[in-house]
Scaffold this motif. Structure first.
Motif, PDB file in Angstrom:
ATOM      1  N   SER A  73       0.687  -1.235   0.110  1.00 16.97           N
ATOM      2  CA  SER A  73      -0.031   0.016  -0.098  1.00 16.97           C
ATOM      3  C   SER A  73       0.871   1.390   0.086  1.00 16.97           C
ATOM      4  O   SER A  73       0.339   2.323  -0.720  1.00 16.97           O
ATOM      5  N   CYS A 110      -5.896  -2.502  -5.717  1.00 16.03           N
ATOM      6  CA  CYS A 110      -4.647  -2.474  -4.969  1.00 16.03           C
ATOM      7  C   CYS A 110      -3.675  -1.268  -5.191  1.00 16.03           C
ATOM      8  O   CYS A 110      -2.839  -0.798  -4.346  1.00 16.03           O
ATOM      9  N   GLN A 111      -3.956  -0.445  -6.352  1.00 16.22           N
ATOM     10  CA  GLN A 111      -3.221   0.753  -6.464  1.00 16.22           C
ATOM     11  C   GLN A 111      -4.017   1.822  -7.013  1.00 16.22           C
ATOM     12  O   GLN A 111      -3.935   2.193  -8.137  1.00 16.22           O
TER      13      GLN A 111
END
Length: 580
Positions: A375, A405-406
């Motif tokens: 993260s 996730c991003q």
């Protein structure tokens, strides 16, 4: 690739022959060459700009080949029966390929065999339907119709013929299934023999009916024989391979009949395009300037309750896949990016060297790499195709790796080499070069200057990861040459397929990857399986550069096995053949 190169060679030869036949007198050569050049400009413009707008697949390719076939000169056909029959057989196989979208191969083989036998009986009987044999022929046709009706009934009642239909334990039910299979084989074989005999005796006006009978009988006869031998192992791929084999023979035998040859080319490609839609469900297809994108869905494995798997294809190359389900399932990296593959291991090792690492990804795919990051890591993605970015990095796209996730990933559209050159030096800690063009990295991303640029954009303890998996070009050999020319330390590894109960065969695909760094100390600090990563002997030859790219060498080293022997020198044929 070899088939495409051969098609290009033959097409160019046919067109040049047509130009030679059409050449004017010397006084009109300027006009002649002007129109030849104009045609090239118009054709290139249609393919590059118009076709991507009006087609969702590479349909202009078979259309162009069919157009080229029309310029073949008409000549005598020496095996007319076989030529006609196999032309019909190709049409039958195209129809069977279409039915494969809804039915199992075993069903098609048996039911198609029965209906095909009945149709062949009728077609073979009709030319002789005259004179003293009228009563005999009426009985003959009656039997054929009863046979066809029976097989059509069985078509809608498959449980009578099969047990475990569609599964690994599929069996032909006894005794009715066995009787149907054997009787159909016998009828078809008899029709082929009878039709060949009639072809020699009947009038020319009736010959085409006999040729059609043989054409219907032959493909289903082959399918039934294959079913008899392979049983439950008869797959979609085998049926398609049979269809393409029949089409190839038909193309060769009808090479001197331009119109029929053009039609057969379209039929062969129809089988290929239908096959691309078989198996899993095609849910999306579009075409951009950079190629054809397809998204297919289907169960991830044969296990009961297996989650849905969504796969992105660019041409014939898998660009990634994602499971559908809970967050931990959807975020699971698959295909080449599984943490256990060489590519996944290298990426994770580079990120683990310190906190807050900056990752640059050249080539988005489904964005799976985003879920290999933490993260607190940063992610910049360089992608040349806006369509891929829309599918994999938007808030509503079918692939959610990036947004899960991003979500703050920076997307840069454009040629990766030009765009990454605009970034400040040492801006990234890990650069993953995963830009596929069909099945190989674009050559301008693997030159000395390109790799030197990547290294310049990485930090002192940063690494560059090259994804070198491919089917056609010896990219590992070329990457070794480039690393050697730059005196850049590197490690290379290749991983095998990874399977599990959740994602099946897509859990991890075979991946070949290379890690490059500024110094050996960085490579030594990586947390990788040392027994799997190594250096390779530098092959002879000049490294690729911006002014020297030797694609024929890369193709030859792949086809001849030189690259394989570079990687696996312990193989017997490599030990006994010093040239490799």
């Amino acid at each position: 690739l070899c088939a495409n190169l051969l098609a290009f060679f033959v097409s160019a030869l046919v067109c040049h022959q047509a130009l030679v036949r059409a050449r004017p007198s010397a006084g009109r050569l300027t006009e002649f060459y002007f129109f030849v050049s104009l045609g090239g400009v118009i054709g290139g413009g249609l393919v590059a700009f118009v076709a991507p707008l009006i087609f969702t697949d590479i349909y202009e390719y078979p259309l162009a080949l069919a157009a080229v076939a029309l310029f073949r000169p008409v000549r005598t056909v020496y095996f007319r029966t076989a030529s006609n029959a196999l032309g019909v057989a190709s049409c039958v196989m195209a129809l069977i390929a279409l039915v494969l979208l809804q039915r199992q191969p075993a069903e098609i083989a048996l039911f198609g065999g029965g209906v095909g036998a009945a149709a062949a009986l009728i077609a073979a009987a009709l030319p002789a339907y005259h004179g003293d044999g009228e009563k005999r022929q009426t009985a003959f046709l009656g039997i054929a119709l009863i046979f066809a009706a029976g097989m059509i009934f069985l078509l809608f009642n498959p449980d009578i013929l099969f047990t475990g239909l569609g599964g690994r334990d599929m069996r032909i039910a006894q005794p009715l299934g066995g009787v149907a299979l054997i009787s159909t084989l016998v009828v078809l074989a008899a029709i082929v023999q009878q039709s060949l005999q009639m072809r020699r005796d009947e009038p020319a006006a009736h010959a085409i009916g006999t040729d059609i009978a043989i054409g219907i009988a032959l493909p289903v006869l082959v399918l039934l024989a294959t079913l008899f031998v392979a049983g439950p192992r008869l797959t979609h791929d085998i049926v398609i391979a049979i269809g393409l084999g029949i089409a190839a023979i038909a193309l060769f035998l009808n090479r001197d009949r331009p119109k029929l040859l053009a039609a057969l080319i379209l039929i062969a490609f129809a089988i290929v395009f239908i096959d691309q839609r078989s198996g899993t469900r095609l849910v999306h297809q579009e075409r951009s300037f950079f190629g054809v994108l397809r998204i297919k869905e289907g169960p991830a494995s044969n296990e009961s309750g297996a989650p849905l798997l969504r796969i992105l294809f660019h041409g014939t190359t898998i660009h990634g896949a994602q499971l559908e389900g809970a967050h931990d399932v959807e975020r699971r990296p698959l295909t080449y990016y599984n943490p256990g593959t060489a590519l996944g291991e290298a990426t994770l090792a580079g990120l683990a060297l310190s906190e807050n690492r900056q990752l640059a990804l050249i080539g988005l795919g489904t964005g799976t790499t985003a879920c290999l990051t933490r993260s607190n890591d940063g992610l910049t993605i360089f992608e040349i195709d806006p369509a891929v970015a829309r599918l994999s990095a938007s808030t509503t796209g079918p692939f959610s790796y990036v947004r899960h996730c991003q979500p703050k990933a920076h997307i840069v559209l454009g040629d990766a080499r030009l765009e990454i050159a605009k970034q400040r030096d040492a801006a990234f800690d890990v650069i993953v070069v995963d830009a596929f063009s069909s099945d190989a990295i674009p050559a301008h991303l693997l030159t000395r200057e390109a790799v030197a640029l990547y290294l310049r954009k990485t930090s002192a303890d940063g690494i560059v990861v090259l994804h070198l998996s491919n089917r056609n070009l010896a990219l590992v050999s070329e990457a070794v040459r480039v690393a050697h020319s730059l005196n850049a330390p590197y490690l290379w590894s290749v991983s095998n397929r990874i399977t599990d109960n959740l994602a099946g065969a897509f859990a991890g695909l075979p991946a070949s990857a290379m890690i490059l760094a500024h110094d050996q100390e960085t490579l030594d600090a990586l947390q990788i399986n040392r027994s799997e990563w190594r250096t390779l002997p530098t092959p002879a030859g000049r490294a690729w550069s911006d002014d020297y790219i030797n694609l024929p060498r890369a193709l030859w080293e792949s086809m001849s096995g030189r690259e394989e022997c570079l990687q696996f020198e312990y193989k017997l044929r490599c030990e006994t053949d010093g040239s490799k």
